[in-house]
Design an enzyme around this catalytic site. Structure first.
Site, PDB file in Angstrom:
ATOM      1  N   TYR A   1      17.186  29.608   9.410  1.00  0.00           N
ATOM      2  CA  TYR A   1      15.951  30.245   9.872  1.00  0.00           C
ATOM      3  C   TYR A   1      15.890  30.277  11.399  1.00  0.00           C
ATOM      4  O   TYR A   1      16.283  29.316  12.063  1.00  0.00           O
ATOM      5  CB  TYR A   1      14.728  29.491   9.350  1.00  0.00           C
ATOM      6  CG  TYR A   1      14.482  29.720   7.878  1.00  0.00           C
ATOM      7  CD1 TYR A   1      14.248  31.000   7.379  1.00  0.00           C
ATOM      8  CD2 TYR A   1      14.479  28.648   6.990  1.00  0.00           C
ATOM      9  CE1 TYR A   1      14.026  31.201   6.027  1.00  0.00           C
ATOM     10  CE2 TYR A   1      14.251  28.842   5.638  1.00  0.00           C
ATOM     11  CZ  TYR A   1      14.028  30.130   5.164  1.00  0.00           C
ATOM     12  OH  TYR A   1      13.803  30.328   3.834  1.00  0.00           O
TER      13      TYR A   1
ATOM     14  N   ARG B   1     -10.384  -0.567  14.923  1.00  0.00           N
ATOM     15  CA  ARG B   1     -10.317   0.320  13.770  1.00  0.00           C
ATOM     16  C   ARG B   1     -11.276  -0.268  12.740  1.00  0.00           C
ATOM     17  O   ARG B   1     -12.443   0.073  12.733  1.00  0.00           O
ATOM     18  CB  ARG B   1      -8.863   0.418  13.252  1.00  0.00           C
ATOM     19  CG  ARG B   1      -8.670   1.496  12.212  1.00  0.00           C
ATOM     20  CD  ARG B   1      -7.226   1.611  11.758  1.00  0.00           C
ATOM     21  NE  ARG B   1      -6.711   0.365  11.179  1.00  0.00           N
ATOM     22  CZ  ARG B   1      -5.478   0.207  10.704  1.00  0.00           C
ATOM     23  NH1 ARG B   1      -4.623   1.212  10.740  1.00  0.00           N
ATOM     24  NH2 ARG B   1      -5.084  -0.946  10.194  1.00  0.00           N
TER      25      ARG B   1
ATOM     26  N   LYS C   1       0.840  -1.206   0.000  1.00  0.00           N
ATOM     27  CA  LYS C   1       0.000   0.000   0.000  1.00  0.00           C
ATOM     28  C   LYS C   1       0.875   1.257   0.000  1.00  0.00           C
ATOM     29  O   LYS C   1       2.095   1.155   0.239  1.00  0.00           O
ATOM     30  CB  LYS C   1      -0.927  -0.027   1.212  1.00  0.00           C
ATOM     31  CG  LYS C   1      -0.183  -0.026   2.538  1.00  0.00           C
ATOM     32  CD  LYS C   1      -1.095  -0.427   3.683  1.00  0.00           C
ATOM     33  CE  LYS C   1      -0.362  -0.290   4.998  1.00  0.00           C
ATOM     34  NZ  LYS C   1      -1.077  -0.940   6.105  1.00  0.00           N
TER      35      LYS C   1
ATOM     36  N   MET D   1      13.120  24.226   3.143  1.00  0.00           N
ATOM     37  CA  MET D   1      12.362  23.540   2.095  1.00  0.00           C
ATOM     38  C   MET D   1      13.285  22.797   1.128  1.00  0.00           C
ATOM     39  O   MET D   1      12.993  21.677   0.708  1.00  0.00           O
ATOM     40  CB  MET D   1      11.513  24.554   1.322  1.00  0.00           C
ATOM     41  CG  MET D   1      10.551  23.911   0.334  1.00  0.00           C
ATOM     42  SD  MET D   1       9.617  25.130  -0.599  1.00  0.00           S
ATOM     43  CE  MET D   1       8.453  25.693   0.634  1.00  0.00           C
TER      44      MET D   1
END
Ligand SMILES: *Cc1c(COP(=O)(O)O)cnc(C)c1O
Length: 360
Positions: free
Chosen positions: A255, A130, A35, A303
């Site tokens: 940062y 679940r 998955k 980023m």
């Protein structure tokens, strides 16, 4: 030039990990869980490398579609099953098997006019709460499925562990007992274990096991890396140094100026950041490998870039390789430093990361 950031997928590691799963599984057959795009390693690539798996487990019909389009012929089980009545026809078309975890799904099957028998796995909620049929309703649900002409007579039985990664925990034992009590007398193949079940609970092996993370060389067992279980990491995330800068004692890095240089030193800048899927939550001190040797991150993950303390790497040069996780740097360790699990990291690669294949 494209960015240096690459995820290299080690196909031999996938194959070796499947072999290791077989050793652990005994006579149980292996449903390889692929998955989330094969835990971020690439669905078709993983399925081809794992061509000796007995079946594949996916989270949605679309994954089954992709596997069939790639020529995969094994049994494929959709682990949450049909989501709406129209899914039944699609399951037939693709020869997929459906987990049945809810009475509503049985209602849809009962109203469906397609005479072909669908293969199903009744999912029992043995304590995770679940997905799954409550223990008190399991016999009734099973009887209803058996009475339907469009359900294959061989109904599998499945349950999922909540805490099998903690080997000393009592919940897994209780879940096995709960399953035995409510479904132990029903006919059909039984599948209980995920990776941690396979590693720590051999009494749960039964007819089918469903490892996921283990196949990718990722452990979720507290304090233990997959390598310690004889598994090999299937993904190496790497980039390179694009700058080395001399900074002064008292200068701050990145940062929020969150890291202050304790002395005059070299800071390396590598081309990877949270825009690639490297976790922003990785704190200063999280290790990377520069030329194969450990060096700690300093400052915040940006980023596109990370900054690295090069005080122990006087020989480092622009263009040198930086490994973020994989061979010789377990993803579990990076995940722990970022407050998550390895699965979330490998699943989180973004589209700008280039994927390469290594036959080994
Ligand atoms: C994800 C999943 C697995 C595999 O779990 P791992 O911890 O990766 O081995 C097995 N069964 C079900 C139902 C799952 O959702």
């Amino acid at each position: 030039m494209s960015r240096a950031t690459c995820a290299t997928i080690h196909l031999g590691a996938l194959r070796d990990n499947l072999r290791r799963s077989r050793e652990l599984a005994g006579t149980a057959r292996i449903m390889a869980v692929v998955k989330a795009d094969g835990y971020g390693h690439g669905l078709e690539r993983v399925a081809r490398a794992l061509h000796e798996a007995d079946a594949f487990g996916v989270a949605c019909i679309a994954d089954g579609q992709r596997l069939r389009a790639a020529g995969i012929r094994q049994r494929i089980v959709v682990l949450s099953g049909i989501d709406e009545p129209a899914d039944i026809a699609e399951m037939h078309r693709l020869e997929l098997e459906s987990a049945i975890h809810h009475q509503t799904q049985i209602d849809w099957l009962a109203s469906d006019r397609d005479p072909r028998p669908l293969r199903v796995w009744l999912k029992v909620d043995s304590g995770m709460h679940r997905l799954g049929i409550a223990p008190s309703m399991v016999h009734q649900a099973h009887a209803r499925l058996r009475s339907l002409p469009n359900v294959d007579a061989e109904i599998g039985l499945m349950t999922h562990f909540a805490n099998s990664d903690v080997f000393a925990d009592v919940q897994t034992k209780a879940q096995i007992e709960c399953f035995e009590q409510c479904a132990g007398d029903l006919p059909g193949s039984v599948s209980m274990s995920n990776s941690a079940g396979l590693l720590g609970w051999p009494q749960a092996n039964r007819q089918w096991v469903r490892p996921g993370g283990l196949l990718y060389g990722i452990s979720v067992v507290e304090g233990r890396t997959a390598e310690q279980f004889g598994l090999r990491p299937a993904m190496t995330l790497s980039s390179k140094l694009i700058a080395i800068n001399r900074v002064r004692r008292g200068d701050t890095i990145g940062y929020a100026a969150s890291w202050t240089c304790p002395e005059d030193m070299d800071i390396g800048v590598a081309q990877i950041g949270y825009g690639d899927g490297y976790p922003r939550s990785a704190a200063a001190g999280t290790p990377v490998l520069v030329n194969g040797r450990r060096a700690p991150l300093v400052g915040r993950v940006s980023m596109d870039l990370v900054t690295i303390d090069l005080r122990q790497h006087g020989d480092a040069r622009i263009g040198d390789p930086v490994v973020l996780w994989g061979k010789h740097l377990p993803v579990e360790e990076i995940a722990a430093a970022a407050g998550t699990i390895g699965y979330e990291l490998t699943c989180g690669m973004t589209r700008r990361v280039r994927f390469l294949e290594d036959p080994n």
